[in-house]
Design a protein around this motif. Structure first.
Motif, PDB file in Angstrom:
ATOM      1  N   ALA A   1      30.795  99.700 -19.634  1.00  0.00           N
ATOM      2  CA  ALA A   1      31.124 100.919 -18.893  1.00  0.00           C
ATOM      3  C   ALA A   1      31.832 100.510 -17.603  1.00  0.00           C
ATOM      4  O   ALA A   1      31.681  99.385 -17.133  1.00  0.00           O
ATOM      5  N   TYR A   2      32.592 101.429 -17.067  1.00  0.00           N
ATOM      6  CA  TYR A   2      33.161 101.225 -15.741  1.00  0.00           C
ATOM      7  C   TYR A   2      32.532 102.282 -14.839  1.00  0.00           C
ATOM      8  O   TYR A   2      32.797 103.468 -15.012  1.00  0.00           O
ATOM      9  N   PRO A   3      31.647 101.863 -13.948  1.00  0.00           N
ATOM     10  CA  PRO A   3      30.885 102.833 -13.152  1.00  0.00           C
ATOM     11  C   PRO A   3      31.762 103.876 -12.462  1.00  0.00           C
ATOM     12  O   PRO A   3      31.348 105.029 -12.299  1.00  0.00           O
ATOM     13  N   GLY A   4      32.976 103.474 -12.075  1.00  0.00           N
ATOM     14  CA  GLY A   4      33.867 104.436 -11.425  1.00  0.00           C
ATOM     15  C   GLY A   4      34.212 105.608 -12.327  1.00  0.00           C
ATOM     16  O   GLY A   4      34.587 106.683 -11.849  1.00  0.00           O
TER      17      GLY A   4
ATOM     18  N   GLN B   1      35.944 108.034  -5.302  1.00  0.00           N
ATOM     19  CA  GLN B   1      37.145 107.694  -4.545  1.00  0.00           C
ATOM     20  C   GLN B   1      37.110 106.241  -4.054  1.00  0.00           C
ATOM     21  O   GLN B   1      38.126 105.560  -4.025  1.00  0.00           O
ATOM     22  N   VAL B   2      35.917 105.782  -3.710  1.00  0.00           N
ATOM     23  CA  VAL B   2      35.762 104.398  -3.257  1.00  0.00           C
ATOM     24  C   VAL B   2      36.177 103.428  -4.364  1.00  0.00           C
ATOM     25  O   VAL B   2      36.851 102.423  -4.123  1.00  0.00           O
ATOM     26  N   CYS B   3      35.818 103.747  -5.591  1.00  0.00           N
ATOM     27  CA  CYS B   3      36.166 102.888  -6.735  1.00  0.00           C
ATOM     28  C   CYS B   3      37.674 102.863  -6.954  1.00  0.00           C
ATOM     29  O   CYS B   3      38.247 101.817  -7.271  1.00  0.00           O
ATOM     30  N   VAL B   4      38.308 104.024  -6.807  1.00  0.00           N
ATOM     31  CA  VAL B   4      39.753 104.104  -7.027  1.00  0.00           C
ATOM     32  C   VAL B   4      40.466 103.132  -6.098  1.00  0.00           C
ATOM     33  O   VAL B   4      41.394 102.433  -6.502  1.00  0.00           O
ATOM     34  N   THR B   5      39.995 103.047  -4.867  1.00  0.00           N
ATOM     35  CA  THR B   5      40.687 102.203  -3.906  1.00  0.00           C
ATOM     36  C   THR B   5      40.184 100.762  -3.899  1.00  0.00           C
ATOM     37  O   THR B   5      40.795  99.901  -3.281  1.00  0.00           O
ATOM     38  N   HIS B   6      39.078 100.491  -4.611  1.00  0.00           N
ATOM     39  CA  HIS B   6      38.554  99.126  -4.645  1.00  0.00           C
ATOM     40  C   HIS B   6      39.254  98.340  -5.755  1.00  0.00           C
ATOM     41  O   HIS B   6      38.920  98.471  -6.928  1.00  0.00           O
ATOM     42  N   LYS B   7      40.229  97.526  -5.371  1.00  0.00           N
ATOM     43  CA  LYS B   7      41.078  96.853  -6.364  1.00  0.00           C
ATOM     44  C   LYS B   7      40.311  95.810  -7.171  1.00  0.00           C
ATOM     45  O   LYS B   7      40.559  95.618  -8.359  1.00  0.00           O
ATOM     46  N   GLU B   8      39.352  95.104  -6.565  1.00  0.00           N
ATOM     47  CA  GLU B   8      38.700  93.976  -7.248  1.00  0.00           C
ATOM     48  C   GLU B   8      37.775  94.418  -8.379  1.00  0.00           C
ATOM     49  O   GLU B   8      37.583  93.710  -9.344  1.00  0.00           O
ATOM     50  N   LYS B   9      37.193  95.581  -8.243  1.00  0.00           N
ATOM     51  CA  LYS B   9      36.294  96.133  -9.258  1.00  0.00           C
ATOM     52  C   LYS B   9      35.291  95.091  -9.773  1.00  0.00           C
ATOM     53  O   LYS B   9      35.262  94.735 -10.956  1.00  0.00           O
ATOM     54  N   ASP B  10      34.452  94.638  -8.876  1.00  0.00           N
ATOM     55  CA  ASP B  10      33.470  93.604  -9.215  1.00  0.00           C
ATOM     56  C   ASP B  10      32.546  94.023 -10.356  1.00  0.00           C
ATOM     57  O   ASP B  10      32.051  93.193 -11.108  1.00  0.00           O
ATOM     58  N   CYS B  11      32.300  95.328 -10.469  1.00  0.00           N
ATOM     59  CA  CYS B  11      31.393  95.808 -11.511  1.00  0.00           C
ATOM     60  C   CYS B  11      31.962  95.511 -12.898  1.00  0.00           C
ATOM     61  O   CYS B  11      31.212  95.288 -13.848  1.00  0.00           O
ATOM     62  N   LEU B  12      33.278  95.525 -13.023  1.00  0.00           N
ATOM     63  CA  LEU B  12      33.925  95.268 -14.310  1.00  0.00           C
ATOM     64  C   LEU B  12      33.983  93.781 -14.617  1.00  0.00           C
ATOM     65  O   LEU B  12      33.807  93.372 -15.761  1.00  0.00           O
TER      66      LEU B  12
ATOM     67  N   ALA C   1      26.130  94.112  -8.298  1.00  0.00           N
ATOM     68  CA  ALA C   1      27.449  93.508  -8.090  1.00  0.00           C
ATOM     69  C   ALA C   1      28.290  94.246  -7.050  1.00  0.00           C
ATOM     70  O   ALA C   1      29.047  93.617  -6.314  1.00  0.00           O
ATOM     71  N   CYS C   2      28.191  95.562  -7.017  1.00  0.00           N
ATOM     72  CA  CYS C   2      29.118  96.344  -6.191  1.00  0.00           C
ATOM     73  C   CYS C   2      29.049  95.956  -4.704  1.00  0.00           C
ATOM     74  O   CYS C   2      28.035  96.156  -4.047  1.00  0.00           O
ATOM     75  N   PRO C   3      30.133  95.386  -4.166  1.00  0.00           N
ATOM     76  CA  PRO C   3      30.115  94.955  -2.759  1.00  0.00           C
ATOM     77  C   PRO C   3      30.228  96.138  -1.801  1.00  0.00           C
ATOM     78  O   PRO C   3      29.998  95.992  -0.610  1.00  0.00           O
ATOM     79  N   LYS C   4      30.601  97.291  -2.339  1.00  0.00           N
ATOM     80  CA  LYS C   4      30.769  98.474  -1.485  1.00  0.00           C
ATOM     81  C   LYS C   4      29.487  99.295  -1.410  1.00  0.00           C
ATOM     82  O   LYS C   4      29.502 100.400  -0.858  1.00  0.00           O
ATOM     83  N   GLU C   5      28.422  98.804  -2.047  1.00  0.00           N
ATOM     84  CA  GLU C   5      27.170  99.570  -2.087  1.00  0.00           C
ATOM     85  C   GLU C   5      27.433 100.985  -2.588  1.00  0.00           C
ATOM     86  O   GLU C   5      26.875 101.953  -2.087  1.00  0.00           O
ATOM     87  N   ASN C   6      28.325 101.078  -3.579  1.00  0.00           N
ATOM     88  CA  ASN C   6      28.746 102.406  -4.011  1.00  0.00           C
ATOM     89  C   ASN C   6      27.973 102.914  -5.221  1.00  0.00           C
ATOM     90  O   ASN C   6      28.234 103.995  -5.719  1.00  0.00           O
ATOM     91  N   VAL C   7      27.046 102.092  -5.732  1.00  0.00           N
ATOM     92  CA  VAL C   7      26.299 102.533  -6.915  1.00  0.00           C
ATOM     93  C   VAL C   7      24.879 102.892  -6.500  1.00  0.00           C
ATOM     94  O   VAL C   7      24.267 102.198  -5.692  1.00  0.00           O
ATOM     95  N   GLY C   8      24.370 103.996  -7.064  1.00  0.00           N
ATOM     96  CA  GLY C   8      23.012 104.405  -6.732  1.00  0.00           C
ATOM     97  C   GLY C   8      22.307 105.006  -7.930  1.00  0.00           C
ATOM     98  O   GLY C   8      22.916 105.268  -8.966  1.00  0.00           O
TER      99      GLY C   8
ATOM    100  N   ARG D   1      24.883 106.321 -11.048  1.00  0.00           N
ATOM    101  CA  ARG D   1      26.292 106.691 -10.901  1.00  0.00           C
ATOM    102  C   ARG D   1      26.828 106.066  -9.611  1.00  0.00           C
ATOM    103  O   ARG D   1      26.054 105.573  -8.790  1.00  0.00           O
ATOM    104  N   VAL D   2      28.144 106.174  -9.448  1.00  0.00           N
ATOM    105  CA  VAL D   2      28.686 105.796  -8.151  1.00  0.00           C
ATOM    106  C   VAL D   2      28.423 106.929  -7.167  1.00  0.00           C
ATOM    107  O   VAL D   2      28.238 108.078  -7.550  1.00  0.00           O
ATOM    108  N   LYS D   3      28.386 106.556  -5.911  1.00  0.00           N
ATOM    109  CA  LYS D   3      28.157 107.577  -4.892  1.00  0.00           C
ATOM    110  C   LYS D   3      29.427 108.378  -4.695  1.00  0.00           C
ATOM    111  O   LYS D   3      29.402 109.602  -4.619  1.00  0.00           O
TER     112      LYS D   3
END
Ligand code: SF4
Ligand code: SF4
Ligand code: CU
Lengths: 167, 472
Positions: free
Chosen positions: B226-229, B202-213, B246-253, B197-199
């Protein structure tokens, strides 16, 4: 109400202990065993227990032998089509019978419960599922564990009814 | 009491395993999934060779014993209950198609994927098709489980279909919408105590590029669409770890969590809520566990002959009964229980809605039913695997000197003692889950308590049926 809950849960747990006692310990009643003779036909992929004098029917409705706890069981095993085996769970008996021959298997039904017998001689595609049942009555493991299931369900439902405040 | 799963995301304790830097480096490595697939692919090739070239005698053929006893038991007893969709991450079946799409096996090749790239029809974006493919395979299980050639053909068909679909459609539509195995793995994966899941959503909501998608230089866009957010349930994620890379925010774990959380979830952003297709998956799986316990483990020769297609009329009867129980019988009895529940709880919610919602409470019971059924043959027949290690094709080889190891059932008479606690665990968890779901839908605990009575009775009846087959 708490008391009722503990009582119900306790009975539920006993339902598990009873089959453990039934299936793990070998118990033999002290009296001289009654002899129970059964003619058992094997045929891909089932067993047909016949009553004395009964004709052989092609489709066994159920390959199930019922004997009473402590009886001496004498099985006359025959094969109708090809060689079959007879492995009895919990007794370690393992025999093979060829078509045309009769193999006699004797044992004392030392534990109540259901014990499966399985074909131990590869006989065709469904061979691993060629299974019959020896039910030694009274089937205490089944009845006690069924009661256990009912009380367990009561205990869980009761948790929401009786322990409202504490849930 | 606050109803869980409604208010905020991840309302349960989570332990992030990927905080461990070794594990994080491992799963972020591009070769991670390939290393999982590789050994399975090797075994799979051997399975196909044995299926097509080995002996037609099932219990002496590597394909039958290693697929339907070793793999099956590992899947249903260990992999799914403990790690959810982990099998989907290591499954060799979609691999050729996916590699062809990517024109790469390990590396991230930039540029257009090799596929027509059609998007999957909207009407099929559910698991109805998987319910159908599962029933089709399950109906012929007596052939498939016992004839190496049938197993080989089915597996080859899976591979071929996965390959074809990957050329026509984008990503892994086969896994997500078609694979008969993927359907129930997803359903039961929701029980597992492991999640990707994402950690922090909220981080995904504000991450406009959405590299995971979209994918980026580190990872492919999510093959499971799927969209991890907005990923809340294990059923939707194949654990491929691309988004983690892919996630540049290290938001997936990857997280450890209490069992069964996805089943408590009632509403979440980007998710349509509990649905009838998944409810039916729960019915079908539960029905099949019961039917198989009767057909394969039971003493009824005529059932085995019918299932085995020995005579067409018998099979027609069997097929009618089989599909009838799966699609009408068991769901019908459950519908009656739900109607009763709705009536005694004086609930205003539509019957259909409550029926769908409460069906999810059957998931733990279905999984434990399958574990119990599997226990009834795995210890008895696992010893068939020993000679096969020396003679996989059944051709009289003796590579390791184990070829003459006899069939040896392990503690067959004690199997019921393993099945009982498993079934009881399922019963306890399912009743508890039914109460929570009732509470989510009926609003207050007093109504939920009343609604629980017929539902718990239904579940108890199911367990008693299993018990009748195993011990009675
Ligand atoms: S790339 Fe990462 S942060 Fe961005 S939307 Fe995807 S998971 Fe969230
Ligand atoms: S959500 Fe992430 S791990 Fe899951 S399937 Fe999609 S890309 Fe793979
Ligand atoms: Cu046999």
């Amino acid at each position: 109400m708490r008391g009722a809950w503990f009582l119900v849960s306790g009975i539920g747990l006993l339902g598990f202990i009873a089959p453990v006692v039934g299936l793990v310990f070998r118990l033999t009643p002290g009296r001289t065993p009654v002899v129970r003779e059964v003619e058992l036909l094997s045929q891909a992929f089932h067993y047909d227990p016949l009553q004395p004098g009964e004709a052989h029917t092609r489709h066994a409705l159920g390959g199930r032998i019922e004997v009473r706890w402590g009886e001496r069981v004498v099985l006359h095993l025959r094969a109708v089509d090809t060689a079959h085996g007879f492995y009895l769970d919990g007794y370690g008996i393992n025999r093979v019978v060829q078509p045309g021959e009769e193999v006699t298997i004797e044992f004392i039904a030392i534990r109540p419960g259901k014990f499966r017998f399985r074909c131990s001689e590869t006989c065709g595609p469904l061979h691993p599922f060629m299974i019959g049942e020896l039910v030694v009555t009274p089937n205490l493991p089944f009845y006690s564990s069924a009661l256990g299931t009912i009380f367990l369900a009561l205990a869980v439902v009761g948790r929401f009814w009786w322990l409202k405040g504490e849930a | 009491m606050v109803v869980r799963g409604m208010a905020r995301a991840f309302a349960y304790p989570r332990l992030e395993l990927t905080r461990c830097s070794l594990l994080r480096r491992l799963v972020k490595h591009r070769a991670f999934q390939f290393m999982l697939i590789l050994p399975n692919l090797a075994v799979f090739v051997l399975v196909l060779v044995a299926a097509f070239l080995g002996t037609p005698v099932g219990n002496r053929n590597f394909a039958i014993i290693f697929v339907w006893i070793v793999w099956w038991a590992a899947l249903i007893i260990l992999l799914i209950p403990l790690a959810g969709r982990i099998w989907c991450a290591m499954c060799p079946i979609p691999a050729p198609g996916e590699w062809l799409q990517r024109l790469a096996i390990v590396t991230r090749r930039p540029g257009r994927p090799f596929t027509l790239g059609l998007s999957w029809p909207r009407a099929l974006r559910n698991i109805w098709l998987q319910n159908g493919t599962f029933l089709a395979v399950a109906l012929f299980s007596a052939l498939i489980l016992t004839r190496p050639l049938a197993t080989g053909i089915v597996l080859a068909l899976f591979i071929g279909l996965a390959l074809l679909l990957s050329l026509l459609f984008e990503r892994r539509v086969f896994c997500r919408y078609v694979c008969p195995v993927g359907g129930f793995i997803g359903l039961y994966a929701m029980v597992a105590p492991l999640e990707l899941r994402v950690k922090d959503p909220q981080v995904c909501v504000t991450h406009k590029e959405k590299d995971c998608l979209r994918g980026n230089a580190e990872g492919y866009p999510c093959p499971w669409m799927a969209y991890p957010g907005n990923l809340w349930r294990n059923i939707d994620c194949g654990l491929c770890t691309e988004c983690l890379k892919a996630c540049p925010k290290e938001n997936v774990g990857i997280f450890l969590r209490p069992f069964g959380q996805d089943l408590l979830l009632a509403r979440a952003p980007g998710w349509k809520g509990r649905s009838l297709d998944e409810a039916y998956k729960a019915f079908i799986m539960l029905s099949c566990a019961l039917i198989y316990s009767a057909v394969y483990i039971g003493p009824w020769g005529f059932l085995k002959e019918w299932a085995n297609l020995s005579d067409p009329a018998g099979f027609a009867l069997y097929a009618t009964g089989f599909l009838g129980v799966n699609l009408i019988g068991l769901p019908g009895v459950f519908l009656i229980a739900v109607a009763l529940a709705r009536w005694i709880a004086r609930a205003g919610i539509p019957l259909r809605r409550l029926f769908v919602e409460l069906a999810y409470a059957l998931v733990p019971l279905g999984l434990t039913g399958w574990i119990a059924f599997t226990l009834s043959f795995v210890l008895v027949n696992i010893s068939y695997a020993i000679p096969l290690l020396s003679d996989p094709l059944g051709r009289g080889w003796d590579l390791l000197g184990t070829a003459s190891h006899p069939w040896t059932p392990y503690i067959p008479e004690l199997v019921p003692l393993l099945q009982l606690p498993v079934l009881w665990l399922g019963l306890v968890v399912s009743i508890g889950l039914a109460f929570r779901i009732a509470q989510q839908n009926l609003g207050d605990a007093a109504k939920a308590r009343r609604a629980l009575l017929p539902i718990a009775s239904f579940m108890t009846l199911i367990v008693l049926l299993f018990q009748r087959l195993y011990l009675g």
